[in-house]
Motif scaffolding. Structure first.
Motif, mmCIF file in Angstrom:
data_model
loop_
_atom_site.group_PDB
_atom_site.id
_atom_site.type_symbol
_atom_site.label_atom_id
_atom_site.label_comp_id
_atom_site.label_asym_id
_atom_site.label_seq_id
_atom_site.Cartn_x
_atom_site.Cartn_y
_atom_site.Cartn_z
ATOM 1 N N THR A 61 0.832 -1.206 0.000
ATOM 2 C CA THR A 61 0.000 0.000 0.000
ATOM 3 C C THR A 61 0.865 1.255 0.000
ATOM 4 N N LEU A 62 1.884 1.265 0.853
ATOM 5 C CA LEU A 62 2.785 2.419 0.889
ATOM 6 C C LEU A 62 3.520 2.584 -0.438
ATOM 7 N N SER A 63 3.933 1.480 -1.028
ATOM 8 C CA SER A 63 4.668 1.539 -2.287
ATOM 9 C C SER A 63 3.808 2.100 -3.416
ATOM 10 N N GLN A 64 2.591 1.585 -3.541
ATOM 11 C CA GLN A 64 1.710 2.026 -4.626
ATOM 12 C C GLN A 64 1.294 3.484 -4.473
ATOM 13 N N ASN A 65 0.914 3.864 -3.276
ATOM 14 C CA ASN A 65 0.426 5.227 -3.063
ATOM 15 C C ASN A 65 1.555 6.223 -2.824
ATOM 16 N N LEU A 108 6.376 10.558 -4.019
ATOM 17 C CA LEU A 108 7.822 10.646 -4.252
ATOM 18 C C LEU A 108 8.131 11.350 -5.566
ATOM 19 N N ALA A 109 7.333 11.097 -6.599
ATOM 20 C CA ALA A 109 7.557 11.773 -7.874
ATOM 21 C C ALA A 109 7.420 13.283 -7.702
ATOM 22 N N ALA A 131 13.219 4.266 -7.745
ATOM 23 C CA ALA A 131 14.370 3.726 -7.015
ATOM 24 C C ALA A 131 14.246 4.004 -5.517
ATOM 25 N N VAL A 132 13.907 5.233 -5.155
ATOM 26 C CA VAL A 132 13.755 5.581 -3.740
ATOM 27 C C VAL A 132 12.603 4.791 -3.128
ATOM 28 N N ASN A 133 11.508 4.654 -3.866
ATOM 29 C CA ASN A 133 10.355 3.902 -3.398
ATOM 30 C C ASN A 133 10.752 2.453 -3.108
ATOM 31 N N HIS A 134 11.507 1.859 -4.015
ATOM 32 C CA HIS A 134 11.946 0.473 -3.825
ATOM 33 C C HIS A 134 12.859 0.350 -2.598
#
Length: 135
Positions: A25-29, A34-35, A47-50
């Motif tokens: 959920t945190l990754s998708q939203n 982050l963008a 990359a930062v999200n990953h």
């Protein structure tokens, strides 16, 4: 089968499932956020999200593993529910704290980026004008 082992299995299944669900959920939203923080740099945002997701997994699954041990033997079904409610409740609190920490840090980064953008003039200076006499 010993009820303590049953409680361990249920605890691990629920805790790992919750960790995976929260991380996804945190990754998708969080990707959109982050963008924006990274001024539209999609590759850097991914990359930062990953990296954030990997860190989230490491910290939370490490905590789940460390918090697995039970000091007392569980004798009945009531004991299973009491042990699980305590353990899963603490895991949920840790997941929530990690989430709030991530949002706080990203919001600070975003605010700093907005302040930097506001300090730059929208149009570059065109020419220098001498001040008027008597001004």
């Amino acid at each position: 089968m010993d009820l303590t082992v049953v409680a361990y299995v249920i605890y691990l299944l629920v805790s790992v499932a919750l960790t995976i669900w929260v991380a996804r959920t945190l990754s998708q939203n969080g990707r959109i956020f982050l963008a924006d923080v990274l001024h539209g740099n999609e590759k850097l945002a991914d990359a930062v999200n990953h990296l954030l997701v990997v860190g989230f997994y490491l910290v939370n699954l490490g905590f789940v593993a460390l918090y697995l041990s039970q000091d007392e033997e569980i004798a009945d079904a009531r004991g299973v529910f009491e042990a699980l409610s305590t353990k899963i409740g603490v895991v949920l609190l840790v997941l929530g704290a990690m989430h709030l920490g991530n949002v706080y840090v990203l919001n600070k980064i975003r605010r700093r980026g907005i302040m930097e953008r506001e300090q730059q003039p929208p149009v570059p200076p065109q020419d220098w004008v001498a001040p008027a006499v008597g001004a």
